[in-house]
Structures are given as C-alpha cells and as structure tokens.
Write a protein that holds these residues in place. Structure first.
Motif, mmCIF file in Angstrom:
data_model
loop_
_atom_site.group_PDB
_atom_site.id
_atom_site.type_symbol
_atom_site.label_atom_id
_atom_site.label_comp_id
_atom_site.label_asym_id
_atom_site.label_seq_id
_atom_site.Cartn_x
_atom_site.Cartn_y
_atom_site.Cartn_z
ATOM 1 N N GLY A 1 0.958 -1.171 0.054
ATOM 2 C CA GLY A 1 0.019 -0.079 0.024
ATOM 3 C C GLY A 1 0.846 1.184 -0.098
ATOM 4 N N GLY A 2 0.216 2.348 -0.355
ATOM 5 C CA GLY A 2 1.091 3.534 -0.452
ATOM 6 C C GLY A 2 0.006 4.887 -0.506
ATOM 7 N N CYS A 3 0.646 5.996 -0.294
ATOM 8 C CA CYS A 3 -0.179 7.352 -0.207
ATOM 9 C C CYS A 3 -0.513 7.682 -1.691
ATOM 10 N N TRP A 4 -0.290 7.105 -2.612
ATOM 11 C CA TRP A 4 -0.749 7.606 -4.014
ATOM 12 C C TRP A 4 -1.990 8.062 -4.262
ATOM 13 N N HIS A 5 -2.929 7.179 -3.530
ATOM 14 C CA HIS A 5 -4.398 7.655 -3.534
ATOM 15 C C HIS A 5 -4.863 8.446 -2.732
ATOM 16 N N GLN A 6 -4.142 9.011 -1.828
ATOM 17 C CA GLN A 6 -4.812 9.934 -0.968
ATOM 18 C C GLN A 6 -3.523 10.766 -0.087
ATOM 19 N N CYS A 7 -3.652 11.836 0.304
ATOM 20 C CA CYS A 7 -3.037 12.629 1.156
ATOM 21 C C CYS A 7 -3.655 13.530 1.854
ATOM 22 N N CYS A 8 -3.349 13.620 3.360
ATOM 23 C CA CYS A 8 -4.355 14.406 4.097
ATOM 24 C C CYS A 8 -3.720 15.694 4.816
ATOM 25 N N PRO A 9 -4.000 16.648 5.039
ATOM 26 C CA PRO A 9 -3.338 17.724 5.985
ATOM 27 C C PRO A 9 -3.643 17.449 7.484
ATOM 28 N N GLY A 10 -2.851 17.837 8.444
ATOM 29 C CA GLY A 10 -2.800 17.713 9.670
ATOM 30 C C GLY A 10 -2.859 16.255 10.375
ATOM 31 N N ARG A 11 -3.788 16.068 11.320
ATOM 32 C CA ARG A 11 -3.610 14.704 11.985
ATOM 33 C C ARG A 11 -5.144 13.856 11.416
ATOM 34 N N ASN A 12 -4.984 13.046 11.002
ATOM 35 C CA ASN A 12 -6.380 12.389 10.482
ATOM 36 C C ASN A 12 -6.073 10.824 10.486
ATOM 37 N N ARG A 47 5.552 16.984 -1.444
ATOM 38 C CA ARG A 47 5.531 18.424 -2.010
ATOM 39 C C ARG A 47 4.205 18.779 -2.866
ATOM 40 N N ALA A 48 3.328 17.896 -2.986
ATOM 41 C CA ALA A 48 2.237 17.981 -3.667
ATOM 42 C C ALA A 48 0.883 18.639 -2.857
ATOM 43 N N VAL A 49 1.078 18.591 -1.482
ATOM 44 C CA VAL A 49 0.064 19.174 -0.789
ATOM 45 C C VAL A 49 -0.137 20.694 -0.885
ATOM 46 N N VAL A 50 -1.227 21.256 -1.340
ATOM 47 C CA VAL A 50 -1.322 22.618 -1.498
ATOM 48 C C VAL A 50 -2.608 22.996 -0.869
ATOM 49 N N ARG A 83 -4.919 21.340 -3.476
ATOM 50 C CA ARG A 83 -4.472 20.314 -4.393
ATOM 51 C C ARG A 83 -4.110 18.971 -3.745
ATOM 52 N N HIS A 84 -4.206 17.796 -3.906
ATOM 53 C CA HIS A 84 -3.676 16.584 -3.002
ATOM 54 C C HIS A 84 -4.044 16.589 -1.787
ATOM 55 N N GLY A 85 -4.968 16.859 -1.317
ATOM 56 C CA GLY A 85 -5.593 16.605 -0.028
ATOM 57 C C GLY A 85 -5.142 17.892 0.862
#
Length: 109
Positions: A1-12, A47-50, A83-85
């Motif tokens: 598994g990996g993070c390619w499908h989702q990225c979340c800000p903060g604590r989740n 680098r993708a989270v905006v 973008r990206h979570g």
C-alpha cells in the motif's frame, strides 16, 4: 500500500494505507511527527499538498430592501485551489441582515 491514492493535511487517523506485515502506515502530515508514514509519503504527498488560499473580502452589497428588513452579501475569490489533500477552502460568501432606509420610506405609507 501507499499514499498515491490519498494525502491528508493535519492529523487524520482515517488517512492510512495497509503497510508491511499488516500494519497501517499513514498519509496525513502528522505522520512525520509520529514516524509512521507510508514509504512513499514524501514522494506522493509532501511536495504535492497545497492548501486553499483566498483573497480579501469584497465590499458589502446594498441592502436588498429599500424600506424595512433585508440582507446584504459579500464574497471573496479563491486565489489558490487546494490540491492533493490540502486544506479545503473557507466560506467564500457571507450574508448579514440590514434595514433599508431609503428617503421615500416615510412617504410610502
């Protein structure tokens, strides 16, 4: 598994993927503090989270009623979409009450 499908800000705690040996690895930005990020977290998320950015509020509109109770509105624009979570955008519109007091209000009776 990996993070390619989702990225979340903060604590989740809901932002995870199956990792090695049935353990969960995380894709939220808090995983950097706890050391339980998925192996591809930096490549997929760091680098993708905006987060969303918005401009200043515009002016309030005139009162919707010339005489009596009405409402005013104002808005602002998105300057950088999330973008990206990244953090979602805050409210872009506001509304408040007002009282129309046009010069002809007293003579309308």
């Amino acid at each position: 598994g990996g993070c390619w499908h989702q990225c979340c800000p903060g604590r989740n705690n809901a932002c995870w993927a199956p990792g090695a040996r049935r353990a969960r690895c995380y894709c939220d930005s808090y995983c950097e503090r706890t050391g339980d990020c998925c192996e591809d977290y930096h490549a997929a998320c760091r680098r993708a989270v905006v987060g969303c950015a918005v401009g200043p509020w515009g002016p309030w509109s005139g009162c919707s009623s010339l005489c009596g109770v009405g409402s005013k509105a104002r808005s602002r624009q998105v300057t950088v979409p999330p973008r990206h979570g990244g953090e979602p955008c805050p409210d872009l519109k506001q509304r408040r009450g007002c009282l129309g007091e046009h010069l002809t209000c007293g003579t309308a009776k």
